[in-house]
Design a protein around this motif. Structure first.
Motif, PDB file in Angstrom:
ATOM      1  N   SER A   1      -1.602  11.361   7.378  1.00 22.36           N
ATOM      2  CA  SER A   1      -1.576   9.923   7.592  1.00 22.36           C
ATOM      3  C   SER A   1      -2.054   9.176   6.342  1.00 22.36           C
ATOM      4  O   SER A   1      -1.511   8.132   5.987  1.00 22.36           O
ATOM      5  CB  SER A   1      -2.460   9.574   8.788  1.00 22.36           C
TER       6      SER A   1
ATOM      7  N   SER B   1       0.443   6.557   4.232  1.00 16.74           N
ATOM      8  CA  SER B   1       0.131   5.156   4.503  1.00 16.74           C
ATOM      9  C   SER B   1       0.713   4.202   3.459  1.00 16.74           C
ATOM     10  O   SER B   1       1.078   3.080   3.795  1.00 16.74           O
ATOM     11  CB  SER B   1      -1.381   4.951   4.608  1.00 16.74           C
TER      12      SER B   1
ATOM     13  N   CYS C   1       5.195   5.102   3.734  1.00 16.99           N
ATOM     14  CA  CYS C   1       5.848   4.878   5.025  1.00 16.99           C
ATOM     15  C   CYS C   1       4.782   4.637   6.104  1.00 16.99           C
ATOM     16  O   CYS C   1       4.310   5.586   6.735  1.00 16.99           O
ATOM     17  CB  CYS C   1       6.718   6.085   5.370  1.00 16.99           C
TER      18      CYS C   1
ATOM     19  N   GLN D   1       4.956   3.481   9.121  1.00 14.59           N
ATOM     20  CA  GLN D   1       5.325   3.878  10.480  1.00 14.59           C
ATOM     21  C   GLN D   1       5.045   5.360  10.718  1.00 14.59           C
ATOM     22  O   GLN D   1       4.569   5.752  11.789  1.00 14.59           O
ATOM     23  CB  GLN D   1       6.811   3.589  10.760  1.00 14.59           C
TER      24      GLN D   1
ATOM     25  N   ALA E   1       1.378   5.810  11.051  1.00 12.21           N
ATOM     26  CA  ALA E   1       0.931   5.400  12.386  1.00 12.21           C
ATOM     27  C   ALA E   1       1.182   6.494  13.417  1.00 12.21           C
ATOM     28  O   ALA E   1       0.331   6.755  14.275  1.00 12.21           O
ATOM     29  CB  ALA E   1       1.644   4.117  12.802  1.00 12.21           C
ATOM     30  N   SER E   2       2.329   7.168  13.318  1.00 15.78           N
ATOM     31  CA  SER E   2       2.612   8.228  14.299  1.00 15.78           C
ATOM     32  C   SER E   2       1.672   9.417  14.104  1.00 15.78           C
ATOM     33  O   SER E   2       1.220  10.015  15.079  1.00 15.78           O
ATOM     34  CB  SER E   2       4.076   8.669  14.210  1.00 15.78           C
TER      35      SER E   2
ATOM     36  N   CYS F   1      -2.067   0.790  16.876  1.00 13.04           N
ATOM     37  CA  CYS F   1      -0.893   1.522  16.395  1.00 13.04           C
ATOM     38  C   CYS F   1      -1.231   2.838  15.698  1.00 13.04           C
ATOM     39  O   CYS F   1      -0.363   3.692  15.541  1.00 13.04           O
ATOM     40  CB  CYS F   1      -0.050   0.648  15.474  1.00 13.04           C
TER      41      CYS F   1
ATOM     42  N   VAL G   1      -2.177   3.365  12.492  1.00 16.33           N
ATOM     43  CA  VAL G   1      -1.934   3.419  11.053  1.00 16.33           C
ATOM     44  C   VAL G   1      -3.273   3.455  10.308  1.00 16.33           C
ATOM     45  O   VAL G   1      -4.274   2.933  10.792  1.00 16.33           O
ATOM     46  CB  VAL G   1      -1.062   2.234  10.587  1.00 16.33           C
TER      47      VAL G   1
ATOM     48  N   THR H   1      -1.896  -1.920   4.118  1.00 19.78           N
ATOM     49  CA  THR H   1      -1.656  -1.939   5.567  1.00 19.78           C
ATOM     50  C   THR H   1      -2.664  -2.798   6.317  1.00 19.78           C
ATOM     51  O   THR H   1      -2.575  -2.915   7.540  1.00 19.78           O
ATOM     52  CB  THR H   1      -1.693  -0.515   6.155  1.00 19.78           C
TER      53      THR H   1
ATOM     54  N   LEU I   1       0.651  -4.011  10.385  1.00 20.14           N
ATOM     55  CA  LEU I   1       1.769  -3.408  11.124  1.00 20.14           C
ATOM     56  C   LEU I   1       1.870  -3.978  12.538  1.00 20.14           C
ATOM     57  O   LEU I   1       2.949  -4.367  12.972  1.00 20.14           O
ATOM     58  CB  LEU I   1       1.594  -1.894  11.169  1.00 20.14           C
ATOM     59  N   CYS I   2       0.759  -4.057  13.251  1.00 20.14           N
ATOM     60  CA  CYS I   2       0.811  -4.516  14.641  1.00 20.14           C
ATOM     61  C   CYS I   2       0.079  -5.835  14.866  1.00 20.14           C
ATOM     62  O   CYS I   2       0.227  -6.448  15.924  1.00 20.14           O
ATOM     63  CB  CYS I   2       0.244  -3.451  15.579  1.00 20.14           C
TER      64      CYS I   2
END
Length: 166
Positions: A60, A64, A67, A69, A72-73, A101, A103, A110, A130-131
């Motif tokens: 992660s 960061s 990418c 997203q 975050a996953s 999220c 991230v 971010t 992001l969120c």
């Protein structure tokens, strides 16, 4: 260090007392490694899960910038693994991930960071880009985290790298 060597006559090798003395010395030599096994540190029950969570957190961190997203996953997956196995993440790591999220919250890439200082209330506000979730970290002069308190430590478990046998 000097070592003394005693010569044993050949007739003594056949005697029962010499053989029994040698056998008792061999038994003591065999018993010593078994006692050493008991002194080894305890193995952690969720060691593999901790390693997996660590790997996902590192992935992660790497993703960061490029990418968010994917970062975050990975962060969400690391949190889910810890929640399912009832393992706690260290608060310093937990603070770097977004609650909503997952991230990694890097300043300027971010997350936006604002420092608020009022008369009695001082805090740092972190907004996820992001969120949009905002998080506040209070920093008063007398505030101390529970994990920084020496009475919070019950047991310390140290991990050792698995020995490679050839």
């Amino acid at each position: 260090m000097r070592t003394s060597v005693t010569k044993v006559p050949a007739s003594c090798y056949a005697s029962k007392t010499y053989r029994s003395a040698m056998a008792s010395n061999e038994k003591e030599a065999v018993k010593r490694p078994q006692n050493e096994k008991k002194k080894q540190p305890k193995a952690c029950a969720g060691r593999e899960l901790h390693e997996r969570m660590n790997f996902l957190y590192q992935a992660s961190v790497l993703m960061s910038d490029t990418c968010p997203q994917l970062s975050a996953s990975y962060g969400k997956l690391a949190k889910a693994i810890g929640k399912k196995a009832v393992l706690r993440m260290e608060p310093a790591i937990k603070r770097t991930l977004c609650v909503r999220c997952g991230v990694l919250l890097n300043p300027a890439t971010t997350a936006d960071i604002h420092d608020f200082r009022h008369k009695q209330l001082c805090y740092v506000q972190v907004n996820c880009k992001l969120c949009g979730y905002s998080k506040r970290f209070y920093n008063s002069k007398n505030h101390q985290l529970w994990l920084d308190n020496p009475s919070s430590i019950v047991e310390r478990i140290e991990f050792q790298a698995p020995s490679s046998s050839s």
